[in-house]
Design a protein around this motif. Structure first.
Motif, PDB file in Angstrom:
ATOM      1  N   ASP A  47      42.205  41.963  29.298  1.00  0.00           N
ATOM      2  CA  ASP A  47      41.018  41.356  30.108  1.00  0.00           C
ATOM      3  C   ASP A  47      40.072  40.623  29.085  1.00  0.00           C
ATOM      4  OD1 ASP A  47      40.620  41.811  33.020  1.00  0.00           O
ATOM      5  OD2 ASP A  47      41.080  43.802  32.366  1.00  0.00           O
ATOM      6  N   HIS A  54      30.586  37.003  32.206  1.00  0.00           N
ATOM      7  CA  HIS A  54      30.987  38.261  32.537  1.00  0.00           C
ATOM      8  C   HIS A  54      29.800  39.263  32.270  1.00  0.00           C
ATOM      9  CE1 HIS A  54      34.759  36.213  32.014  1.00  0.00           C
ATOM     10  NE2 HIS A  54      34.931  36.754  33.205  1.00  0.00           N
ATOM     11  N   ASP A  75      42.760  49.198  34.577  1.00  0.00           N
ATOM     12  CA  ASP A  75      44.166  48.531  35.194  1.00  0.00           C
ATOM     13  C   ASP A  75      45.383  49.552  34.867  1.00  0.00           C
ATOM     14  OD1 ASP A  75      43.669  45.776  36.061  1.00  0.00           O
ATOM     15  OD2 ASP A  75      43.306  45.260  34.227  1.00  0.00           O
ATOM     16  N   VAL A 208      45.518  49.213  43.755  1.00  0.00           N
ATOM     17  CA  VAL A 208      44.757  47.991  42.969  1.00  0.00           C
ATOM     18  C   VAL A 208      43.415  48.338  42.668  1.00  0.00           C
ATOM     19  CG1 VAL A 208      43.642  47.111  45.008  1.00  0.00           C
ATOM     20  CG2 VAL A 208      44.277  45.592  43.069  1.00  0.00           C
ATOM     21  N   ASP A 209      43.028  48.108  41.529  1.00  0.00           N
ATOM     22  CA  ASP A 209      41.691  48.619  41.080  1.00  0.00           C
ATOM     23  C   ASP A 209      40.469  47.384  41.715  1.00  0.00           C
ATOM     24  OD1 ASP A 209      41.850  46.648  39.226  1.00  0.00           O
ATOM     25  OD2 ASP A 209      40.591  47.515  37.660  1.00  0.00           O
ATOM     26  N   ASP A 212      37.256  42.423  41.461  1.00  0.00           N
ATOM     27  CA  ASP A 212      36.876  41.218  42.061  1.00  0.00           C
ATOM     28  C   ASP A 212      36.162  41.564  43.561  1.00  0.00           C
ATOM     29  OD1 ASP A 212      37.659  39.952  40.225  1.00  0.00           O
ATOM     30  OD2 ASP A 212      39.679  39.328  41.174  1.00  0.00           O
ATOM     31  N   HIS A 220      44.891  40.765  47.871  1.00  0.00           N
ATOM     32  CA  HIS A 220      45.999  40.647  47.078  1.00  0.00           C
ATOM     33  C   HIS A 220      47.048  41.490  47.060  1.00  0.00           C
ATOM     34  CE1 HIS A 220      42.823  38.676  44.123  1.00  0.00           C
ATOM     35  NE2 HIS A 220      43.082  37.895  44.822  1.00  0.00           N
ATOM     36  N   HIS A 312      41.050  32.737  48.804  1.00  0.00           N
ATOM     37  CA  HIS A 312      41.910  33.067  47.348  1.00  0.00           C
ATOM     38  C   HIS A 312      43.360  33.406  47.694  1.00  0.00           C
ATOM     39  CE1 HIS A 312      38.198  33.706  44.712  1.00  0.00           C
ATOM     40  NE2 HIS A 312      38.493  32.550  45.101  1.00  0.00           N
TER      41      HIS A 312
ATOM     42  N   ASP B   2      40.734  26.771  41.725  1.00  0.00           N
ATOM     43  CA  ASP B   2      40.107  28.310  41.173  1.00  0.00           C
ATOM     44  C   ASP B   2      41.169  28.955  40.416  1.00  0.00           C
ATOM     45  OD1 ASP B   2      41.786  29.333  42.873  1.00  0.00           O
ATOM     46  OD2 ASP B   2      40.745  29.688  44.641  1.00  0.00           O
ATOM     47  N   PHE B   4      42.946  31.534  41.139  1.00  0.00           N
ATOM     48  CA  PHE B   4      44.312  31.770  41.498  1.00  0.00           C
ATOM     49  C   PHE B   4      45.103  30.641  41.564  1.00  0.00           C
ATOM     50  CE2 PHE B   4      41.167  34.928  42.876  1.00  0.00           C
ATOM     51  CZ  PHE B   4      41.642  35.899  42.688  1.00  0.00           C
ATOM     52  N   ASP B  29      50.105  41.383  38.558  1.00  0.00           N
ATOM     53  CA  ASP B  29      49.693  42.888  39.156  1.00  0.00           C
ATOM     54  C   ASP B  29      48.526  43.397  38.150  1.00  0.00           C
ATOM     55  OD1 ASP B  29      50.046  45.603  40.161  1.00  0.00           O
ATOM     56  OD2 ASP B  29      51.883  44.867  41.019  1.00  0.00           O
ATOM     57  N   ASP B  30      48.235  44.523  38.297  1.00  0.00           N
ATOM     58  CA  ASP B  30      47.239  45.219  37.717  1.00  0.00           C
ATOM     59  C   ASP B  30      47.555  45.021  36.187  1.00  0.00           C
ATOM     60  OD1 ASP B  30      44.717  45.967  39.148  1.00  0.00           O
ATOM     61  OD2 ASP B  30      46.352  46.543  40.263  1.00  0.00           O
ATOM     62  N   GLY B  31      48.728  45.209  35.918  1.00  0.00           N
ATOM     63  CA  GLY B  31      49.481  45.477  34.368  1.00  0.00           C
ATOM     64  C   GLY B  31      50.507  44.817  34.566  1.00  0.00           C
ATOM     65  N   SER B  89      45.380  35.167  26.838  1.00  0.00           N
ATOM     66  CA  SER B  89      44.274  35.109  27.555  1.00  0.00           C
ATOM     67  C   SER B  89      43.481  33.663  27.272  1.00  0.00           C
ATOM     68  CB  SER B  89      43.064  36.196  27.009  1.00  0.00           C
ATOM     69  OG  SER B  89      41.947  36.044  27.601  1.00  0.00           O
ATOM     70  N   GLY B 121      48.263  38.075  31.768  1.00  0.00           N
ATOM     71  CA  GLY B 121      47.368  37.418  30.859  1.00  0.00           C
ATOM     72  C   GLY B 121      46.115  37.261  31.477  1.00  0.00           C
ATOM     73  N   ASP B 122      45.266  36.463  31.496  1.00  0.00           N
ATOM     74  CA  ASP B 122      43.980  36.428  31.876  1.00  0.00           C
ATOM     75  C   ASP B 122      43.459  35.067  31.783  1.00  0.00           C
ATOM     76  OD1 ASP B 122      41.547  37.282  32.990  1.00  0.00           O
ATOM     77  OD2 ASP B 122      41.178  38.276  31.330  1.00  0.00           O
ATOM     78  N   THR B 124      39.927  32.890  32.234  1.00  0.00           N
ATOM     79  CA  THR B 124      38.451  32.955  32.514  1.00  0.00           C
ATOM     80  C   THR B 124      37.627  31.572  32.111  1.00  0.00           C
ATOM     81  OG1 THR B 124      37.724  33.921  30.269  1.00  0.00           O
ATOM     82  CG2 THR B 124      38.402  35.422  31.934  1.00  0.00           C
TER      83      THR B 124
END
Lengths: 318, 318
Positions: A47, A54, A75, A208-209, A212, A220, A312, B2, B4, B29-31, B89, B121-122, B124
């Protein structure tokens, strides 16, 4: 202060204070080494947080550390993983000793509390940003993903939602009152739901955490699982602090606000018991169904389509 | 576009094109989940590159991808690890389709060639920078670190040094000649010495990749190992291209220039054989000794103390 002095003074002490047996080699070499026990798999997530995007440009170092580490470790919680270690890439416009001292002291304290060792990293010059990659482990095949929800299962959330979003317009407040302070704490210092995630790995079908916003993140999960859900907006838990500070706006914040890092998960009804709430209060907010899309009943005043994150994730419906 | 849509259009195709069996769950996924075989350990390293600091502000997307991925994977080579996967990232000021297309196509090609899957990944918003964390694996206990060199061992380097530094003043050249083009290729597209690193893991006592410059990086290796070395500057290999472009300046560039991502390692003399040079030419440039410090004989004209990286690692001597 050059890069090497910065590492010696600030990074190395954190690595020493947080070390654990799984990290066979920490910072200072070309790479770090982690041992993953036989029968376990590695879970990891990166992240990045950027100043002005952010977090505020003038954000205290200790808040940045707790926020960046908490968000990354969250996560692991969502996957049901046991936390192990993390890497840190910190980009700084200049070496401000007070900022660095505050950042790394807080990072050390928080990493110890969360049970993650600083295993490696990178410090570079540039516009302020921080990337954290969190590493955890799970018994092979036991990780909770977003894609396992089935129709007719409960939709559950932990804790209260909307608090961090409620704090956004008071970030520069010098003397917050008690309720404002509670919201600010949620924003500055996320509490990853690690114990809950680990407990859920034999029970939850998907998780999911909430980073967002509930509607976006649950959306999602539903797309990944290939089903839909109906949730009761009036059941979504809000804190007293949020109700005091946001009044009638609390409901929208709870549905759409990000950064709370609570877990949202699905569960067969036979698995539900009050004992699950031992580490953190849980609330059933709805139920999955075969048709795709996320339906929201008892909508709060002010919730419009654009706020749901609907655009989204294709395939949803109102 | 965006976040996504960006992930769907650019990230997901790279994940599909590069996937391998070790990555049990990739992006989305989250991870992510990686399996590490019994008897192996995970090796990992994160590197961040920032526009205007580590690469020019107007740097082509395909060059940024090959440079960032090559630099990160080079750390796996230095540890003797087998490459497995990576996380990315990417922080972008705006979504420039031509840039993104060039970046991700090149990333996909290079990742396939290097044998690393995009695992997560990420993406931003913010000032342009890219962080890559490379993951590899080694048989437990077999990783090559910086700290194992003993006195009276050979100091060896792979390939040629100074090329990438020689390219720095021609990065904006539209029509480079043959020699300039060769130097530019070294800068834009690092070639991690993976096969060499894997070969060395039963032989080399210590290794480092040359990212900051030979004198600086060998200095780190010596400090970590608690010994010193004498190297012959006239033995440090330079390419024809560098000699043609930099003339008498080549020697200093070879000793102090970074970004070549060759390996520098120490080896007991009995382990040396010409067969080691099968994948890439190797050159013995010196020998370790018990006293700390890095001695350089046959210094090229123009090498001064400040250029050796001496001040970065205490305990050295000239």
């Amino acid at each position: 202060m050059d890069e090497f002095e910065l590492i010696r003074r600030f990074v190395d002490p954190v690595a020493r204070a947080t070390r654990n047996e799984a990290v066979r080699l920490g910072p200072g070499d070309d790479g770090a080494i982690q041992s993953v026990p036989a029968g376990y798999e590695l879970v990891f997530s990166i992240d990045t947080m950027v100043a002005g995007v952010h977090f505020p440009n003038a954000y205290p170092g200790h808040c940045l550390a707790t926020r960046a580490l908490g968000a990354a470790v969250s996560d692991l919680a969502a996957m049901g993983a046991d936390p192990v270690c993390f890497t840190l890439s910190l980009t700084l416009p200049h070496s401000d000793e007070a900022f660095l001292s505050s950042f790394f002291q807080s990072l050390s304290d928080r990493a110890q509390a969360l049970g993650v060792a600083l295993a490696g990293g990178d410090v570079t010059a540039g516009p302020l940003s921080v990337s954290v990659q969190a590493h955890g482990q799970v018994p092979a095949g036991a990780a909770i993903t977003r894609g396992g929800a089935k129709p007719d299962q409960l939709v559950v959330v932990s804790g209260t939602l909307g608090d961090a979003a409620g704090a956004l317009d008071m970030l520069d407040r010098d003397r917050p009152n008690e309720y404002q302070g509670a919201l600010l704490a949620r924003y500055h210092r996320p509490e990853p739901r690690l114990a809950l995630g680990q407990r859920l790995r034999s029970m939850a079908t998907a998780a999911v955490d909430v980073s967002d916003g509930l509607l976006a993140d649950l959306g999602h999960l539903l797309v990944a699982s290939g089903c839909g859900a109906t949730i009761d907006a009036s059941a979504v838990p809000c804190s007293d602090a949020l109700l005091r500070c946001a009044g009638q706006g609390a409901g929208v914040l709870a549905l759409t606000g990000g950064d709370d890092y609570e877990l949202c998960f699905t569960l067969p009804e036979v698995q539900w018991s009050d004992e699950l709430s031992e580490t953190v209060p849980l609330t059933v907010i709805g139920r999955t169904h075969p048709a795709p899309g996320l339906d929201v009943v008892n909508r709060p005043p002010g919730l419009n389509r654009a706020m749901t994150g609907y655009d989204h994730f294709g395939g949803g419906r109102e």
